[in-house]
Design a protein around this motif. Structure first.
Motif, PDB file in Angstrom:
ATOM      1  N   ARG A  60     -10.002   1.725  -2.962  1.00 60.60           N
ATOM      2  CA  ARG A  60     -10.335   0.358  -2.563  1.00 60.60           C
ATOM      3  C   ARG A  60     -11.840   0.191  -2.378  1.00 60.60           C
ATOM      4  O   ARG A  60     -12.435  -0.754  -2.892  1.00 60.60           O
ATOM      5  N   LYS A  61     -12.452   1.123  -1.652  1.00 56.67           N
ATOM      6  CA  LYS A  61     -13.874   1.001  -1.328  1.00 56.67           C
ATOM      7  C   LYS A  61     -14.784   1.423  -2.475  1.00 56.67           C
ATOM      8  O   LYS A  61     -15.780   0.772  -2.757  1.00 56.67           O
ATOM      9  N   LYS A  83       0.839  -1.193   0.000  1.00 58.48           N
ATOM     10  CA  LYS A  83       0.000   0.000   0.000  1.00 58.48           C
ATOM     11  C   LYS A  83       0.881   1.253   0.000  1.00 58.48           C
ATOM     12  O   LYS A  83       0.596   2.215  -0.702  1.00 58.48           O
ATOM     13  N   GLU A 119       1.086   4.418  -2.751  1.00 61.73           N
ATOM     14  CA  GLU A 119       1.042   5.838  -2.409  1.00 61.73           C
ATOM     15  C   GLU A 119       2.158   6.592  -3.118  1.00 61.73           C
ATOM     16  O   GLU A 119       1.928   7.668  -3.679  1.00 61.73           O
ATOM     17  N   ASN A 144      -2.138   9.946  -0.882  1.00 63.55           N
ATOM     18  CA  ASN A 144      -2.011   9.534   0.511  1.00 63.55           C
ATOM     19  C   ASN A 144      -2.811   8.255   0.767  1.00 63.55           C
ATOM     20  O   ASN A 144      -3.515   7.760  -0.108  1.00 63.55           O
ATOM     21  N   ARG A 145      -2.711   7.764   1.985  1.00 57.98           N
ATOM     22  CA  ARG A 145      -3.365   6.481   2.308  1.00 57.98           C
ATOM     23  C   ARG A 145      -4.881   6.575   2.249  1.00 57.98           C
ATOM     24  O   ARG A 145      -5.554   5.594   1.947  1.00 57.98           O
ATOM     25  N   THR A 146      -5.417   7.754   2.535  1.00 58.74           N
ATOM     26  CA  THR A 146      -6.870   7.928   2.446  1.00 58.74           C
ATOM     27  C   THR A 146      -7.349   7.720   1.016  1.00 58.74           C
ATOM     28  O   THR A 146      -8.370   7.072   0.783  1.00 58.74           O
ATOM     29  N   THR A 147      -6.613   8.248   0.057  1.00 59.31           N
ATOM     30  CA  THR A 147      -6.983   8.073  -1.349  1.00 59.31           C
ATOM     31  C   THR A 147      -6.951   6.605  -1.738  1.00 59.31           C
ATOM     32  O   THR A 147      -7.864   6.124  -2.427  1.00 59.31           O
ATOM     33  N   GLU A 153      -7.497   4.089   0.173  1.00 60.48           N
ATOM     34  CA  GLU A 153      -8.679   3.465   0.775  1.00 60.48           C
ATOM     35  C   GLU A 153      -9.959   3.819   0.014  1.00 60.48           C
ATOM     36  O   GLU A 153     -10.845   2.987  -0.129  1.00 60.48           O
ATOM     37  N   VAL A 154     -10.050   5.050  -0.480  1.00 61.31           N
ATOM     38  CA  VAL A 154     -11.201   5.437  -1.308  1.00 61.31           C
ATOM     39  C   VAL A 154     -11.214   4.601  -2.573  1.00 61.31           C
ATOM     40  O   VAL A 154     -12.263   4.077  -2.980  1.00 61.31           O
TER      41      VAL A 154
END
Length: 60
Positions: free
Chosen positions: A27-28, A9, A13, A19-22, A24-25
């Protein structure tokens, strides 16, 4: 499968400059197929990333 076929992951990035939030977005919301080993260890197979990227081309 060799280790170099896996992308962490954190590597994603750096590769995409996000960033890690992106991640995760992605991913979801967009189905980025990360494999979760633990809450702190996630990776994707290189072949799966290429397939995901190709599929995303059709959406934009």
């Amino acid at each position: 499968m060799e280790n170099n076929d896996r992308i962490t992951k954190q590597d994603l990035e750096k590769m995409y400059g996000v960033n890690r939030t992106t991640i995760e977005v992605w991913r979801k919301r967009y189905g980025l197929p990360l494999i979760e080993i633990s809450s702190h260890s996630k990776y994707i197979r290189k072949d799966d990333l290429i397939k995901w990227e190709d599929g995303m081309k059709d959406k934009f």
